[in-house]
Design a protein around this motif. Structure first.
Motif, PDB file in Angstrom:
ATOM      1  N   VAL B  32       0.834  -1.198   0.000  1.00 24.67           N
ATOM      2  CA  VAL B  32       0.000   0.000   0.000  1.00 24.67           C
ATOM      3  C   VAL B  32       0.870   1.250   0.000  1.00 24.67           C
ATOM      4  N   GLY B  33       0.599   2.166  -0.928  1.00 22.73           N
ATOM      5  CA  GLY B  33       1.268   3.458  -0.916  1.00 22.73           C
ATOM      6  C   GLY B  33       2.731   3.434  -1.285  1.00 22.73           C
ATOM      7  N   PHE B  34       3.214   2.351  -1.914  1.00 22.24           N
ATOM      8  CA  PHE B  34       4.632   2.276  -2.250  1.00 22.24           C
ATOM      9  C   PHE B  34       4.925   3.142  -3.460  1.00 22.24           C
ATOM     10  N   LYS B  35       6.100   3.801  -3.446  1.00 21.47           N
ATOM     11  CA  LYS B  35       6.517   4.619  -4.576  1.00 21.47           C
ATOM     12  C   LYS B  35       7.756   3.986  -5.181  1.00 21.47           C
ATOM     13  N   GLY B  36       7.742   3.722  -6.476  1.00 21.46           N
ATOM     14  CA  GLY B  36       8.840   3.025  -7.124  1.00 21.46           C
ATOM     15  C   GLY B  36      10.114   3.857  -7.175  1.00 21.46           C
ATOM     16  N   ASP B  37      11.248   3.167  -7.184  1.00 24.69           N
ATOM     17  CA  ASP B  37      12.559   3.823  -7.278  1.00 24.69           C
ATOM     18  C   ASP B  37      13.160   3.552  -8.638  1.00 24.69           C
ATOM     19  N   SER B  38      14.072   4.410  -9.066  1.00 22.94           N
ATOM     20  CA  SER B  38      14.887   4.060 -10.223  1.00 22.94           C
ATOM     21  C   SER B  38      16.296   4.540  -9.963  1.00 22.94           C
ATOM     22  N   LEU B  39      17.257   3.761 -10.464  1.00 22.52           N
ATOM     23  CA  LEU B  39      18.657   4.090 -10.253  1.00 22.52           C
ATOM     24  C   LEU B  39      19.136   4.864 -11.461  1.00 22.52           C
ATOM     25  N   THR B  77      19.621   7.344  -6.482  1.00 22.35           N
ATOM     26  CA  THR B  77      18.334   6.703  -6.769  1.00 22.35           C
ATOM     27  C   THR B  77      17.264   7.762  -6.614  1.00 22.35           C
ATOM     28  N   SER B  78      16.332   7.778  -7.536  1.00 22.81           N
ATOM     29  CA  SER B  78      15.258   8.763  -7.406  1.00 22.81           C
ATOM     30  C   SER B  78      13.945   8.024  -7.239  1.00 22.81           C
ATOM     31  N   THR B  79      13.078   8.583  -6.395  1.00 24.75           N
ATOM     32  CA  THR B  79      11.782   7.970  -6.126  1.00 24.75           C
ATOM     33  C   THR B  79      10.728   8.672  -6.960  1.00 24.75           C
ATOM     34  N   ASP B  80       9.868   7.887  -7.562  1.00 28.73           N
ATOM     35  CA  ASP B  80       8.816   8.444  -8.401  1.00 28.73           C
ATOM     36  C   ASP B  80       7.559   8.613  -7.562  1.00 28.73           C
ATOM     37  N   PHE B  81       7.205   9.858  -7.255  1.00 31.09           N
ATOM     38  CA  PHE B  81       6.075  10.085  -6.348  1.00 31.09           C
ATOM     39  C   PHE B  81       4.745  10.218  -7.062  1.00 31.09           C
ATOM     40  N   THR B  82       4.604   9.620  -8.223  1.00 27.35           N
ATOM     41  CA  THR B  82       3.298   9.629  -8.888  1.00 27.35           C
ATOM     42  C   THR B  82       2.283   8.894  -8.027  1.00 27.35           C
TER      43      THR B  82
END
Lengths: 280, 265
Positions: B32-39, B77-82
């Motif tokens: 629930v509510g997880f925001k994906g990361d990308s390197l 690493t950046s988190t995508d807060f969509t």
């Protein structure tokens, strides 16, 4: 390489727990007054990637800055100040929680069956001097020695007016329970109020621990009080609150998530195999 | 040759770190509510190559050959807060935020003390002691709303004895109204993932922001896109394989240079 493997492994293990909960719910699709279980997930601690062995822009900028320090201090902008170098460690499944939403109350035609619409639990006591007290929503009672008991022989908690328990003997046909839980005894075409079925409730969602047989025991330290927001229906039972459509959808989603994570493990395996075979 | 070995190895390590992040996203596809990361990766800073093969006036002088990058490195690493999809659950203790914003929870840790963390995970329940908590037992911060509309100070909701219901300001317990405390930092780059679906904020204490849209009876799903992540996983693995092939080719070339150059047979 280990982290790739562990992330996916943790994902598979967590989805497996959710599948366990879903299959238990489906197995209890027709159990009287069953309350379904839910499993949720949470991610685990994040580790810093900016450590020995990993080439990061933070280290590269430090080297460039050090090299540039003697000749050009104006261009010494460490543009990695706000950068985050994190990687996760997978997920873990939280404790199973009970979903206490109302199930359908369906008519059965059996006079000793009681169904609760709303908030509250019956209280049953095991026989003996210090019999254990349990709470249940399962209202399928029978009459034994003039008392209302559940299928284990545990006595239903009814307060008799005047405190005279010996005088009132229930049979399977001679009593009526109204919406508020008041018990009326039929005597010679006349109904007389003789007592009240007591219902109990608590505000906490963690109050009860399942003891099997549709019974719940109260956790230590939790307060329980008389319920007020309910209606009791006689000759009816509360059905399980498991919705087949929701469970099947959840099962599909969980199975696919399980499959995705297993793909992660096989990818990690392939990658590790490549490294091992760098030099035969 | 040796330099190019290290270049390839930097590629291998970077791709492996990228795969870590991808599999973590995949593992959290249902959270629930997880925001994906990308390197993010970028190239090493260029190095100047030079030799002394130029002859000027009979003397060998420095001959600049040009620049060469020495591989790839991890650029954070950046988190995508969509926002993820909002799903109705019908439980009065489930909350979801639509758009920007975070819930506030307070955690009492023996090591780090009492600290406020931020989360998008709105799956709350009432624990055995009567406090509204999240799945980890951290107290949810909310403000009590008085009958005239004034809000009190933020604090955990404790001593709950009635069922939690939907109210005009959010939560209604018995005859008290509460509004969940929500924050909306201007700069999301300072939010760091802490684990347990929590974020910690490095910087000033965040102020309550009433403009955050909170939906009751719903939960926000993970914003990880399965197709993207699976494609990334395949891409990364094949890049890894390409780097590995380069290392093998270099090994062979080195072998020839070391063993066969200059051998007389």
């Amino acid at each position: 390489m280990l982290r790739i493997l562990w992330n996916s492994k943790s994902g598979m293990a967590a989805q497996q727990e959710k599948l366990d909960s879903i299959s238990n719910n489906i197995a209890n699709l027709n159990t009287t007054a069953y309350k379904k279980t839910d499993v949720s997930f949470r991610d685990m601690v994040y580790e810093n990637l900016n450590r020995k062995g990993y080439p990061t822009s933070a280290k590269s900028n430090d080297e460039t800055n050090q090299a540039n320090q003697t000749n050009d201090t104006a261009n010494n902008t460490p543009n990695n100040q706000n950068k985050i170098y994190q990687t996760g460690s997978g997920i873990v499944a939280s404790e199973m929680t009970r979903d206490t939403s109302q199930g359908d109350v369906r008519e059965t035609g059996v006079n000793t069956d009681l169904g609760i619409q709303g908030d509250g639990y019956f209280k049953v006591t095991a026989p003996g001097d210090n019999g254990n007290v349990y709470y249940t929503r399962d209202g399928s009672f029978t009459v034994q020695d003039g008392n209302l008991v559940d299928k284990n022989g545990y006595k239903l908690d009814i307060t008799i007016d005047g405190g005279d328990t010996a005088k009132v003997a229930f049979t399977s046909e001679n009593f009526q329970v109204d919406e508020k839980g008041d018990v009326y005894l039929k005597q010679d075409n006349d109904s007389k109020k003789v007592g009240r079925v007591n219902l109990y409730t608590t505000a906490s969602d963690e109050a009860f621990v399942s003891s099997g047989d549709n019974l719940y025991s109260l956790r230590d330290g939790v307060d329980i009080k008389a319920a007020s927001n309910y209606r009791i229906k006689q000759a009816a039972l509360e059905h399980s609150n498991v919705d087949m459509a929701t469970e099947m959808t959840d099962m599909l989603v969980t199975t696919r998530a399980f499959q995705l994570n297993s793909k992660g493990i096989s990818t990690a395996d392939e990658m590790w195999g490549m490294v091992n075979n760098l030099r035969k | 040759m040796i330099r190019s070995l290290y270049t390839s190895v930097s590629g291998l390590i970077t791709q492996e770190a990228k795969q870590d992040v991808v599999t973590n996203n995949l593992a959290n596809i249902n959270t629930v509510g997880f925001k994906g990361d990308s390197l993010l990766t970028k190239r090493f800073n260029d190095v100047l190559l030079q030799n002394y093969d130029k002859k000027v006036n009979g003397k060998n002088v420095r001959n600049e050959l040009g620049t060469l990058s020495e591989g790839s490195l991890i650029d954070g690493t950046s988190t995508d807060f969509t926002g993820g999809m909002i799903q109705e659950t019908g439980k009065a203790t489930d909350f979801a935020i639509e758009g920007r914003g975070f819930f506030v929870v307070r955690r009492n840790d023996t090591v780090t003390g009492t600290k406020d963390y931020y989360t998008r995970d709105g799956h709350f329940h009432v624990n055995a002691k009567g406090t509204l908590v999240n799945d980890n037992g951290d107290a949810v911060m909310a403000k009590e709303v008085a009958a005239d509309g004034r809000t009190g100070t933020a604090g955990p909701i404790e001593g709950i004895t009635d069922k939690v219901e939907a109210g005009s300001y959010g939560i209604k317990i018995g005859n008290k109204d509460y509004r969940l405390e929500t924050v909306n930092p201007a700069n999301y780059d300072s939010l760091k993932k802490y684990g347990d679906n929590l974020y910690s904020y490095e910087g000033q204490q965040l102020q309550d922001d009433d403009n955050v849209v909170v939906k009751q009876n719903s939960l926000e799903k993970s914003n990880v896109n399965t197709i993207n992540e699976i494609t990334n996983m395949m891409t990364v693995m094949r890049s890894f394989e390409s780097n590995q092939k380069v290392v093998q080719a270099l090994d062979e070339t080195l072998g020839k240079a070391v063993n066969e150059v200059g051998s007389v047979r």
